[in-house]
Design a protein around this motif. Sequence first.
Motif, PDB file in Angstrom:
ATOM      1  N   LYS A   1      -7.378 -12.754  16.495  1.00  0.00           N
ATOM      2  CA  LYS A   1      -8.803 -12.608  16.841  1.00  0.00           C
ATOM      3  C   LYS A   1      -9.051 -12.795  18.330  1.00  0.00           C
ATOM      4  O   LYS A   1     -10.051 -12.341  18.868  1.00  0.00           O
ATOM      5  CB  LYS A   1      -9.650 -13.565  16.010  1.00  0.00           C
ATOM      6  N   SER A   2      -8.147 -13.498  19.026  1.00  0.00           N
ATOM      7  CA  SER A   2      -8.323 -13.605  20.477  1.00  0.00           C
ATOM      8  C   SER A   2      -6.956 -13.676  21.163  1.00  0.00           C
ATOM      9  O   SER A   2      -5.953 -14.005  20.521  1.00  0.00           O
ATOM     10  CB  SER A   2      -9.151 -14.844  20.825  1.00  0.00           C
ATOM     11  N   HIS A   3      -6.950 -13.364  22.441  1.00  0.00           N
ATOM     12  CA  HIS A   3      -5.713 -13.431  23.227  1.00  0.00           C
ATOM     13  C   HIS A   3      -6.110 -13.631  24.685  1.00  0.00           C
ATOM     14  O   HIS A   3      -7.258 -13.364  25.063  1.00  0.00           O
ATOM     15  CB  HIS A   3      -4.905 -12.138  23.075  1.00  0.00           C
ATOM     16  N   ASP A   4      -5.162 -14.097  25.489  1.00  0.00           N
ATOM     17  CA  ASP A   4      -5.441 -14.282  26.911  1.00  0.00           C
ATOM     18  C   ASP A   4      -4.182 -13.916  27.701  1.00  0.00           C
ATOM     19  O   ASP A   4      -3.190 -14.634  27.666  1.00  0.00           O
ATOM     20  CB  ASP A   4      -5.842 -15.743  27.168  1.00  0.00           C
ATOM     21  N   PHE A   5      -4.236 -12.785  28.381  1.00  0.00           N
ATOM     22  CA  PHE A   5      -3.054 -12.316  29.115  1.00  0.00           C
ATOM     23  C   PHE A   5      -3.189 -12.544  30.628  1.00  0.00           C
ATOM     24  O   PHE A   5      -2.396 -12.030  31.410  1.00  0.00           O
ATOM     25  CB  PHE A   5      -2.822 -10.816  28.867  1.00  0.00           C
ATOM     26  N   LYS A   6      -4.205 -13.291  31.024  1.00  0.00           N
ATOM     27  CA  LYS A   6      -4.478 -13.486  32.458  1.00  0.00           C
ATOM     28  C   LYS A   6      -3.252 -14.074  33.167  1.00  0.00           C
ATOM     29  O   LYS A   6      -2.710 -15.098  32.727  1.00  0.00           O
ATOM     30  CB  LYS A   6      -5.667 -14.433  32.628  1.00  0.00           C
ATOM     31  N   GLY A   7      -2.804 -13.413  34.198  1.00  0.00           N
ATOM     32  CA  GLY A   7      -1.698 -13.921  35.015  1.00  0.00           C
ATOM     33  C   GLY A   7      -0.342 -13.874  34.327  1.00  0.00           C
ATOM     34  O   GLY A   7       0.614 -14.478  34.810  1.00  0.00           O
ATOM     35  N   LYS A   8      -0.250 -13.172  33.201  1.00  0.00           N
ATOM     36  CA  LYS A   8       1.016 -13.166  32.455  1.00  0.00           C
ATOM     37  C   LYS A   8       1.786 -11.866  32.660  1.00  0.00           C
ATOM     38  O   LYS A   8       1.207 -10.825  32.991  1.00  0.00           O
ATOM     39  CB  LYS A   8       0.739 -13.366  30.965  1.00  0.00           C
TER      40      LYS A   8
ATOM     41  N   VAL B   1       3.452  -9.020  30.870  1.00  0.00           N
ATOM     42  CA  VAL B   1       3.325  -8.450  29.527  1.00  0.00           C
ATOM     43  C   VAL B   1       4.238  -7.231  29.406  1.00  0.00           C
ATOM     44  O   VAL B   1       4.238  -6.359  30.276  1.00  0.00           O
ATOM     45  CB  VAL B   1       1.850  -8.032  29.256  1.00  0.00           C
ATOM     46  N   GLY B   2       4.984  -7.175  28.320  1.00  0.00           N
ATOM     47  CA  GLY B   2       5.800  -5.998  28.033  1.00  0.00           C
ATOM     48  C   GLY B   2       5.282  -5.322  26.778  1.00  0.00           C
ATOM     49  O   GLY B   2       4.791  -5.993  25.865  1.00  0.00           O
ATOM     50  N   ILE B   3       5.367  -4.005  26.731  1.00  0.00           N
ATOM     51  CA  ILE B   3       4.902  -3.299  25.527  1.00  0.00           C
ATOM     52  C   ILE B   3       5.909  -2.235  25.128  1.00  0.00           C
ATOM     53  O   ILE B   3       6.354  -1.455  25.976  1.00  0.00           O
ATOM     54  CB  ILE B   3       3.475  -2.736  25.735  1.00  0.00           C
ATOM     55  N   ILE B   4       6.279  -2.259  23.866  1.00  0.00           N
ATOM     56  CA  ILE B   4       7.180  -1.223  23.336  1.00  0.00           C
ATOM     57  C   ILE B   4       6.324  -0.254  22.531  1.00  0.00           C
ATOM     58  O   ILE B   4       5.616  -0.665  21.609  1.00  0.00           O
ATOM     59  CB  ILE B   4       8.266  -1.828  22.419  1.00  0.00           C
ATOM     60  N   GLY B   5       6.404   1.030  22.876  1.00  0.00           N
ATOM     61  CA  GLY B   5       5.656   2.032  22.118  1.00  0.00           C
ATOM     62  C   GLY B   5       4.540   2.633  22.929  1.00  0.00           C
ATOM     63  O   GLY B   5       3.791   1.921  23.610  1.00  0.00           O
ATOM     64  N   ASN B   6       4.451   3.945  22.868  1.00  0.00           N
ATOM     65  CA  ASN B   6       3.421   4.665  23.618  1.00  0.00           C
ATOM     66  C   ASN B   6       2.887   5.835  22.797  1.00  0.00           C
ATOM     67  O   ASN B   6       2.703   6.934  23.297  1.00  0.00           O
ATOM     68  CB  ASN B   6       3.988   5.142  24.961  1.00  0.00           C
ATOM     69  N   GLY B   7       2.679   5.575  21.487  1.00  0.00           N
ATOM     70  CA  GLY B   7       1.966   6.548  20.655  1.00  0.00           C
ATOM     71  C   GLY B   7       0.475   6.360  20.874  1.00  0.00           C
ATOM     72  O   GLY B   7       0.057   5.782  21.888  1.00  0.00           O
ATOM     73  N   SER B   8      -0.353   6.790  19.920  1.00  0.00           N
ATOM     74  CA  SER B   8      -1.816   6.662  20.117  1.00  0.00           C
ATOM     75  C   SER B   8      -2.192   5.226  20.419  1.00  0.00           C
ATOM     76  O   SER B   8      -3.035   4.952  21.272  1.00  0.00           O
ATOM     77  CB  SER B   8      -2.624   7.079  18.891  1.00  0.00           C
ATOM     78  N   THR B   9      -1.539   4.287  19.704  1.00  0.00           N
ATOM     79  CA  THR B   9      -1.879   2.882  19.903  1.00  0.00           C
ATOM     80  C   THR B   9      -1.418   2.399  21.274  1.00  0.00           C
ATOM     81  O   THR B   9      -2.200   1.812  22.033  1.00  0.00           O
ATOM     82  CB  THR B   9      -1.197   2.027  18.810  1.00  0.00           C
ATOM     83  N   GLY B  10      -0.139   2.629  21.588  1.00  0.00           N
ATOM     84  CA  GLY B  10       0.408   2.169  22.865  1.00  0.00           C
ATOM     85  C   GLY B  10      -0.406   2.693  24.034  1.00  0.00           C
ATOM     86  O   GLY B  10      -0.722   1.947  24.978  1.00  0.00           O
TER      87      GLY B  10
ATOM     88  N   ILE C   1      -2.112   0.171  26.665  1.00  0.00           N
ATOM     89  CA  ILE C   1      -1.666   0.214  28.062  1.00  0.00           C
ATOM     90  C   ILE C   1      -2.862   0.526  28.970  1.00  0.00           C
ATOM     91  O   ILE C   1      -3.067  -0.105  30.003  1.00  0.00           O
ATOM     92  CB  ILE C   1      -0.539   1.265  28.235  1.00  0.00           C
ATOM     93  N   THR C   2      -3.665   1.497  28.556  1.00  0.00           N
ATOM     94  CA  THR C   2      -4.826   1.884  29.371  1.00  0.00           C
ATOM     95  C   THR C   2      -5.779   0.697  29.535  1.00  0.00           C
ATOM     96  O   THR C   2      -6.238   0.394  30.642  1.00  0.00           O
ATOM     97  CB  THR C   2      -5.571   3.072  28.723  1.00  0.00           C
ATOM     98  N   GLN C   3      -6.048   0.016  28.444  1.00  0.00           N
ATOM     99  CA  GLN C   3      -7.017  -1.083  28.499  1.00  0.00           C
ATOM    100  C   GLN C   3      -6.492  -2.257  29.328  1.00  0.00           C
ATOM    101  O   GLN C   3      -7.192  -2.779  30.191  1.00  0.00           O
ATOM    102  CB  GLN C   3      -7.352  -1.548  27.069  1.00  0.00           C
ATOM    103  N   ILE C   4      -5.238  -2.646  29.083  1.00  0.00           N
ATOM    104  CA  ILE C   4      -4.686  -3.787  29.832  1.00  0.00           C
ATOM    105  C   ILE C   4      -4.583  -3.422  31.310  1.00  0.00           C
ATOM    106  O   ILE C   4      -4.896  -4.227  32.190  1.00  0.00           O
ATOM    107  CB  ILE C   4      -3.316  -4.218  29.262  1.00  0.00           C
ATOM    108  N   GLY C   5      -4.186  -2.185  31.573  1.00  0.00           N
ATOM    109  CA  GLY C   5      -4.100  -1.715  32.965  1.00  0.00           C
ATOM    110  C   GLY C   5      -5.461  -1.798  33.642  1.00  0.00           C
ATOM    111  O   GLY C   5      -5.604  -2.300  34.762  1.00  0.00           O
ATOM    112  N   LYS C   6      -6.494  -1.333  32.945  1.00  0.00           N
ATOM    113  CA  LYS C   6      -7.849  -1.318  33.527  1.00  0.00           C
ATOM    114  C   LYS C   6      -8.374  -2.724  33.772  1.00  0.00           C
ATOM    115  O   LYS C   6      -9.033  -2.988  34.777  1.00  0.00           O
ATOM    116  CB  LYS C   6      -8.811  -0.601  32.575  1.00  0.00           C
TER     117      LYS C   6
ATOM    118  N   VAL D   1      -3.415  -9.005  34.215  1.00  0.00           N
ATOM    119  CA  VAL D   1      -2.037  -9.456  34.026  1.00  0.00           C
ATOM    120  C   VAL D   1      -1.328  -9.541  35.377  1.00  0.00           C
ATOM    121  O   VAL D   1      -1.756  -8.918  36.353  1.00  0.00           O
ATOM    122  CB  VAL D   1      -1.255  -8.484  33.092  1.00  0.00           C
ATOM    123  N   GLU D   2      -0.225 -10.277  35.385  1.00  0.00           N
ATOM    124  CA  GLU D   2       0.562 -10.284  36.622  1.00  0.00           C
ATOM    125  C   GLU D   2       1.360  -8.991  36.695  1.00  0.00           C
ATOM    126  O   GLU D   2       1.518  -8.367  37.730  1.00  0.00           O
ATOM    127  CB  GLU D   2       1.502 -11.494  36.639  1.00  0.00           C
ATOM    128  N   ARG D   3       1.825  -8.570  35.513  1.00  0.00           N
ATOM    129  CA  ARG D   3       2.646  -7.365  35.473  1.00  0.00           C
ATOM    130  C   ARG D   3       2.580  -6.778  34.063  1.00  0.00           C
ATOM    131  O   ARG D   3       2.538  -7.523  33.079  1.00  0.00           O
ATOM    132  CB  ARG D   3       4.084  -7.763  35.800  1.00  0.00           C
TER     133      ARG D   3
END
Length: 542
Positions: A170-177, A179-188, A192-197, A201-203
């Motif tokens: 229900k919640s998460h906090d990626f500030k300054g972290k 982050v790695g993501i595997i997968g770039n289908g519709s979900t990925g 990626i777009t949202q976290i990038g925007k 994150v640190e990276r």
Amino acid sequence: MVAANNHYDALVVGGGFGGIYMLKRLLDQKLRVKVIDAAGDVGGTWYWNRYPGAMSDTESYIYRYSWDKEDLLSYEWKEHYIKQPQALAYLGHVVDRHNLRPHMQFNTELLSAQYNEERNIWVIETSTNETFTCHYLVTALGLLSKQNWPDIPGRETFKGEMYHTGKWPKSHDFKGKKVGIIGNGSTGVQVITQIGKENEVERLVTFQRSPQYSVPSGDGPVSEDYRRKINDNYDEIWDQVRNSAVAFGFEESTVPCMSVSPEERRKKFQEAWDLGNGFRFMFWTFSDLTVDEAANEEACEFIRSKIRETVKDQEKARKLQPSEFYARRPLCDAGYYEQFNNQKVDIVSLKEEPIEAITEKGIKTTKQEYELDVLIFATGFDAVDGNYTRLKIRGRDGESLKDHWSEAGPESYLGVCVNNFPNMMMITGPNGPFTNIPPTLETHVEFISDTIARAEKNNPRNDGTVVKGAVIEPTLDAEKGWTDLCNKLSENSLFRKSPSWIFGANVPGKKYSSLFFFGGLKEYRRRLQEIIDGGYVGFKPF
Ligand code: NA7
């Protein structure tokens, strides 16, 4: 012995888009109905998939129920696409508006369903240690609910936070972290777009196995005038949707791509690019992108040229450009490629440096170890039949559904019912139409509830635990015939040549088979009507 109050005329498994409408229809038929769901509340897909950037990529005005006209005209939507919180709020609103909640039980997972032939009932065991019995078992499990966790060695050793997009907290906090993501289908692509925007994150490192083609979604606020026009034309809009192939609210093209000049081709692609939406790009531009290799390559090259124009770092741009057919589920995004211009967002091509293992610290590829605080799996689902075969569903003679489907792949009649599994009806089971989902869900729900109404009329039965009543079941021939038809309809499709979940190619060891009816919603509905008019052709008499 099951307590009498745990016996229902119909038990619906799943409280998402399909299950909610099913409940409404069956209650309107004065049946005793219950919905159970493993989730803590209504929403189905939209309950679980609350990852950053989650949204529907069907235009808001047709990503809803068509049957409540008053609500359709008045319920608020302000943008072209609804985001996950809005989808969830909408479904909750419908449930409350129609007073359906008292018939729904959450935190209750179906563990097994066994058909009892002597009594013609289904016996259901749940995670709450309850036993329910019912005459009709309706499964509204969704197309995509069993998460696919890839079998990468060392996953359990990772010391950071680990998430699958299909079961997001229900919640998460990626500030300054990191982050790695595997997968770039519709979900990925959405994550990626949202976290990038958000740029908090640190990276952000995306681990990409197969690059995919994505086009702009065209999202944004809608004007009052736009909304008024939709409201003034809703009847025609639904009529058009039901009489189209992919049910996305546009007319599919009838013009072959190579029949027009290169300039006209580019102009049409550009027009679709500017309007936005992946399905529009694939099916509205030209008629043959998914069947003709040369036409397909034109679309591919157009999108590749956009990637090259957008992504400044040529190395990143190279990695992002796909070379395979444009024939997976079409993607769209709210600025995916643009994110790679952010220094913080990087891409690792797993074709060039495959993952060796997940370690305590992050991901180790054949080239280096990437240290991460968070690891996100956007690795999709064991789709369609995977939602069923994970459950213990046993029909006549104790045959399991998993065994029934083990040889020829998941077979059904109409994507709705299965021989040897009487009175079990699936909403969007294997080999249902490949479309925008809500119009197909409605088609299935209406067919199932009308079929049950017919069965009830022709087969009066006693209330209580001992019932006989109707047996709704397709013949084996009808089931085989439908499977053959689905195979035939996808024979020439480039989708068939692309390794995605649509043919079960994304899960190692899963049988490669047709999971959808590729004839379009209009043709599907025509066939359904023909079957009904013919006195339920393909069903044993009931
Ligand atoms: P998808 O479309 O199945 O995408 C899954 C992604 O995960 C895809 O990029 C896969 O790469 C990748 N993947 C899967 N397993 C691995 C392993 N072992 N290593 C690396 N990468 C992997 O799922 P989505 O959730 O995006 O979308 C599913 C549907 O949900 C979607 O169509 C919407 O209708 C809603 P691959 O392409 O297989 O190389």
